[in-house]
Enzyme design. Structure first.
Site, PDB file in Angstrom:
ATOM      1  N   HIS A  12       5.746 -16.948 -20.346  1.00 55.77           N
ATOM      2  CA  HIS A  12       5.665 -17.257 -21.481  1.00 55.77           C
ATOM      3  C   HIS A  12       6.705 -17.505 -22.882  1.00 55.77           C
ATOM      4  O   HIS A  12       6.826 -15.466 -22.361  1.00 55.77           O
ATOM      5  CB  HIS A  12       4.684 -17.661 -23.131  1.00 55.77           C
ATOM      6  CG  HIS A  12       4.423 -16.460 -23.774  1.00 55.77           C
ATOM      7  ND1 HIS A  12       4.320 -15.042 -24.125  1.00 55.77           N
ATOM      8  CD2 HIS A  12       3.114 -15.726 -22.790  1.00 55.77           C
ATOM      9  CE1 HIS A  12       4.207 -14.531 -24.497  1.00 55.77           C
ATOM     10  NE2 HIS A  12       2.794 -14.503 -23.426  1.00 55.77           N
ATOM     11  N   GLU A  85      -3.493 -15.292 -21.138  1.00 53.99           N
ATOM     12  CA  GLU A  85      -3.664 -13.840 -20.968  1.00 53.99           C
ATOM     13  C   GLU A  85      -5.061 -13.144 -20.877  1.00 53.99           C
ATOM     14  O   GLU A  85      -6.541 -13.713 -21.331  1.00 53.99           O
ATOM     15  CB  GLU A  85      -2.695 -13.095 -22.077  1.00 53.99           C
ATOM     16  CG  GLU A  85      -2.443 -11.741 -21.866  1.00 53.99           C
ATOM     17  CD  GLU A  85      -2.046 -11.112 -21.004  1.00 53.99           C
ATOM     18  OE1 GLU A  85      -2.192 -11.100 -20.000  1.00 53.99           O
ATOM     19  OE2 GLU A  85      -0.878 -10.812 -21.453  1.00 53.99           O
TER      20      GLU A  85
END
Length: 211
Positions: A12, A85
């Site tokens: 990202h 994550e």
């Protein structure tokens, strides 16, 4: 006619916490101004890859980044929490100096373990491997011959998932540099069930486009 299937694993864009080195984990942090600019440039570059499918972590920073790719390609995004994550437990929101000061024993354990050990109720590298790799394999298997898909995920989880796809041991984690924000790795396979090969790592748009 090519029989290759390709999968792009992308990190990202930058967030305010990235900018100051705060552990994000599952915290739902939005992109900052730089992150939006990075995502815009990356999406333009990736629009030339003739993508066939998009998958994304369900965390906001990944979703926002992937929205730029979706807009550039006209594809619908499928969100999957398996692409999140690492859960970093009580490290969430802390910089490394703050982590070392508040939890010195856990910091020493985490540092010596190459970021893959679980401390303060976080996930281990094996935990992330066990959710990331099957999800990535599903994405690859869903592609038809000649197609390319993209998974929008997070830096540390991306490295673990990539190692698993390639069949490399988890202790190779230290051999890969940290992925830059809005950069990606590309893997390919020449047939279902065949060995996955690494095509590129830490790929990104020309830096001039990010100025």
């Amino acid at each position: 006619m090519t029989h290759t299937r390709r999968l792009i694993l992308m990190r990202h864009g930058r967030t305010p916490w990235n900018a100051v080195g705060r552990a994000q984990g599952h915290a739902d942090i939005e992109l900052d101004e730089v992150g939006h600019a990075q995502a815009t440039a990356a999406a333009e570059q990736l629009s030339h890859h003739r993508l066939s499918a998009l998958w994304s972590s369900d965390l906001t920073r990944a979703k926002q980044t992937c929205e730029y790719v979706a807009a550039a390609t006209g594809l619908e995004v499928r969100h999957d929490e398996r692409f999140r994550e690492f859960d970093v437990g009580a490290r969430e929101g802390l910089t490394l100096p703050e982590f070392a000061e508040r939890f010195p024993d856990a910091f020493e354990e985490w540092s010596s373990g190459g970021s893959l050990v679980a401390v303060l109720d976080g996930e281990t590298g094996a935990d992330v491997h066990d959710r990331m790799v099957p999800a990535l394999q599903e994405c690859l298997r869903s592609l038809d011959e000649g197609e390319t898909g993209l998974v929008l995920t997070h830096g540390a989880a991306l490295k673990v998932g990539l190692l698993g796809l390639l069949g490399w041991p988890l202790d190779s984690y230290r051999d890969l540099v940290a992925m830059d924000n809005c950069s990606w790795a590309t893997v390919e396979t020449s047939g279902r069930g065949e060995r996955v090969r690494l095509v590129g790592y830490n790929q990104n748009p020309p830096r001039a486009s990010l100025r």
